[in-house]
Write a protein that holds these residues in place. Structure first.
Motif, PDB file in Angstrom:
ATOM      1  N   ASN A  21      53.479 -14.723  -3.422  1.00 21.28           N
ATOM      2  CA  ASN A  21      54.423 -13.613  -3.478  1.00 21.28           C
ATOM      3  C   ASN A  21      55.263 -13.668  -4.749  1.00 21.28           C
ATOM      4  O   ASN A  21      55.582 -12.624  -5.337  1.00 21.28           O
ATOM      5  N   ASP A  22      55.625 -14.873  -5.172  1.00 24.16           N
ATOM      6  CA  ASP A  22      56.386 -15.014  -6.412  1.00 24.16           C
ATOM      7  C   ASP A  22      55.608 -14.479  -7.609  1.00 24.16           C
ATOM      8  O   ASP A  22      56.166 -13.810  -8.483  1.00 24.16           O
ATOM      9  N   LEU A  23      54.312 -14.780  -7.647  1.00 25.62           N
ATOM     10  CA  LEU A  23      53.478 -14.297  -8.746  1.00 25.62           C
ATOM     11  C   LEU A  23      53.477 -12.775  -8.771  1.00 25.62           C
ATOM     12  O   LEU A  23      53.633 -12.152  -9.831  1.00 25.62           O
ATOM     13  N   GLY A  24      53.322 -12.161  -7.616  1.00 25.72           N
ATOM     14  CA  GLY A  24      53.331 -10.705  -7.552  1.00 25.72           C
ATOM     15  C   GLY A  24      54.671 -10.123  -7.961  1.00 25.72           C
ATOM     16  O   GLY A  24      54.726  -9.124  -8.701  1.00 25.72           O
ATOM     17  N   SER A  25      55.751 -10.726  -7.509  1.00 23.20           N
ATOM     18  CA  SER A  25      57.090 -10.241  -7.857  1.00 23.20           C
ATOM     19  C   SER A  25      57.352 -10.387  -9.347  1.00 23.20           C
ATOM     20  O   SER A  25      57.992  -9.528  -9.967  1.00 23.20           O
ATOM     21  N   LEU A  26      56.855 -11.491  -9.933  1.00 24.04           N
ATOM     22  CA  LEU A  26      57.019 -11.703 -11.368  1.00 24.04           C
ATOM     23  C   LEU A  26      56.280 -10.626 -12.166  1.00 24.04           C
ATOM     24  O   LEU A  26      56.817 -10.060 -13.123  1.00 24.04           O
ATOM     25  N   LEU A  27      55.041 -10.338 -11.773  1.00 25.94           N
ATOM     26  CA  LEU A  27      54.262  -9.313 -12.466  1.00 25.94           C
ATOM     27  C   LEU A  27      54.968  -7.966 -12.405  1.00 25.94           C
ATOM     28  O   LEU A  27      55.022  -7.228 -13.399  1.00 25.94           O
ATOM     29  N   ASP A  28      55.515  -7.645 -11.248  1.00 29.82           N
ATOM     30  CA  ASP A  28      56.224  -6.372 -11.094  1.00 29.82           C
ATOM     31  C   ASP A  28      57.513  -6.359 -11.921  1.00 29.82           C
ATOM     32  O   ASP A  28      57.822  -5.366 -12.594  1.00 29.82           O
ATOM     33  N   ALA A  29      58.254  -7.458 -11.883  1.00 29.19           N
ATOM     34  CA  ALA A  29      59.531  -7.523 -12.593  1.00 29.19           C
ATOM     35  C   ALA A  29      59.352  -7.405 -14.097  1.00 29.19           C
ATOM     36  O   ALA A  29      60.208  -6.839 -14.795  1.00 29.19           O
ATOM     37  N   LEU A  30      58.246  -7.939 -14.607  1.00 30.01           N
ATOM     38  CA  LEU A  30      57.999  -7.935 -16.050  1.00 30.01           C
ATOM     39  C   LEU A  30      57.068  -6.807 -16.481  1.00 30.01           C
ATOM     40  O   LEU A  30      56.652  -6.759 -17.640  1.00 30.01           O
ATOM     41  N   ASN A  31      56.759  -5.907 -15.535  1.00 30.15           N
ATOM     42  CA  ASN A  31      55.875  -4.781 -15.823  1.00 30.15           C
ATOM     43  C   ASN A  31      54.582  -5.281 -16.473  1.00 30.15           C
ATOM     44  O   ASN A  31      54.183  -4.825 -17.542  1.00 30.15           O
ATOM     45  N   ALA A  32      53.941  -6.242 -15.803  1.00 31.15           N
ATOM     46  CA  ALA A  32      52.766  -6.911 -16.366  1.00 31.15           C
ATOM     47  C   ALA A  32      51.519  -6.724 -15.506  1.00 31.15           C
ATOM     48  O   ALA A  32      50.655  -7.598 -15.450  1.00 31.15           O
ATOM     49  N   CYS A  33      51.410  -5.587 -14.841  1.00 32.71           N
ATOM     50  CA  CYS A  33      50.225  -5.306 -14.020  1.00 32.71           C
ATOM     51  C   CYS A  33      49.393  -4.195 -14.657  1.00 32.71           C
ATOM     52  O   CYS A  33      49.952  -3.234 -15.182  1.00 32.71           O
ATOM     53  N   PRO A  34      48.070  -4.328 -14.565  1.00 28.36           N
ATOM     54  CA  PRO A  34      47.303  -5.495 -14.105  1.00 28.36           C
ATOM     55  C   PRO A  34      47.259  -6.552 -15.198  1.00 28.36           C
ATOM     56  O   PRO A  34      47.543  -6.274 -16.359  1.00 28.36           O
ATOM     57  N   ALA A  35      46.890  -7.785 -14.813  1.00 26.21           N
ATOM     58  CA  ALA A  35      46.945  -8.900 -15.751  1.00 26.21           C
ATOM     59  C   ALA A  35      45.717  -9.794 -15.633  1.00 26.21           C
ATOM     60  O   ALA A  35      45.041  -9.832 -14.601  1.00 26.21           O
ATOM     61  N   HIS A  36      45.449 -10.488 -16.717  1.00 23.80           N
ATOM     62  CA  HIS A  36      44.477 -11.583 -16.701  1.00 23.80           C
ATOM     63  C   HIS A  36      45.221 -12.816 -16.189  1.00 23.80           C
ATOM     64  O   HIS A  36      46.291 -13.161 -16.713  1.00 23.80           O
ATOM     65  N   LEU A  37      44.697 -13.492 -15.189  1.00 23.71           N
ATOM     66  CA  LEU A  37      45.348 -14.660 -14.602  1.00 23.71           C
ATOM     67  C   LEU A  37      44.580 -15.925 -14.967  1.00 23.71           C
ATOM     68  O   LEU A  37      43.368 -16.002 -14.771  1.00 23.71           O
ATOM     69  N   ILE A  38      45.314 -16.902 -15.494  1.00 24.78           N
ATOM     70  CA  ILE A  38      44.724 -18.191 -15.842  1.00 24.78           C
ATOM     71  C   ILE A  38      45.498 -19.267 -15.100  1.00 24.78           C
ATOM     72  O   ILE A  38      46.711 -19.419 -15.286  1.00 24.78           O
TER      73      ILE A  38
END
Length: 219
Positions: free
Chosen positions: A81-98
């Motif tokens: 959930n933190d990862l999803g919230s971070l992506l939303d907060a930083l307007n970083a969707c969709p993203a490549h995840l490593i």
């Protein structure tokens, strides 16, 4: 990237998570493994940020975020959930995840839950066994896997019951240093703790508390 870095912080519903960002383009999110933090990506960020917007963050309870307390039960859904919230907060969707190690598992679970938010996955040794058993594994969990997949049970028994049980005994005795060394040796196999770089040893010590608390909570 060292301890003097001026980290940015994303506020996730009252929980601040430290991150660093560089470059422009499609988002690439680095998710570190256990006994580690965002500093482990310092050598990858400069090259990748030449073509992408790179974000490396420290998971909940990892340096320099607030340290885990002994009443917390570290759960995978919370980190997903933190990862999803971070992506939303930083307007970083969709993203490549490593992701590396437990960070790879976080990425995998997130992709299964939110495939529309993922452009690609790079997963280095995700510990998927932790989706099925505790660490160390409980006898009932081992019996269940033994009947379904004897080979998987043998691997779980080696790492969980032998290595992680030794780590647990060390932390229960208050010997975190031995616990770190046993854990690193168990994960890396032929490489001892003293063979790691100075930076990596610092990271391991800075972030061992989450593993110690997880094991103590199984008492």
């Amino acid at each position: 990237m060292g301890n003097q870095v001026n980290y940015r912080y994303a506020d996730l519903n009252g929980t601040p998570l430290a991150y660093v960002e560089a470059g422009i383009g499609e988002p690439v999110i680095f998710v570190h493994g256990g006994v580690s933090d965002l500093r482990c990506w310092k050598h990858q960020i400069p090259d990748i940020s030449r073509q992408f917007r790179v974000i490396a963050y420290s998971c909940r309870y990892a340096f320099p975020n607030d340290v885990i307390t002994e009443d917390v039960d570290r759960q995978w859904p919370e980190h997903v959930n933190d990862l999803g919230s971070l992506l939303d907060a930083l307007n970083a969707c969709p993203a490549h995840l490593i992701g590396n190690s437990s960070g790879a598992l976080i990425c995998l679970l997130f992709a299964l839950k939110h495939p529309e938010k993922v452009l690609s996955l790079v997963l280095e040794e995700p510990p998927v066994v932790s989706m099925y058993v505790s660490m160390p594994p409980r006898p009932s969990e081992l019996l269940r896997i033994l009947f379904k997949s004897p080979k998987t049970a043998a691997g779980v028994l080696h790492f969980g019951a032998r290595i992680m049980e030794r780590v647990r005994k060390a932390v229960v005795a208050g010997d975190d240093e031995s616990g770190i060394r046993i854990f690193v040796k168990g994960v890396l196999g032929n490489q001892d703790f003293d063979e790691l770089s100075h930076e990596r040893r610092i990271q391991s010590r800075d972030n061992f508390s989450w593993l110690r608390v997880m094991l103590l909570n199984q008492e």
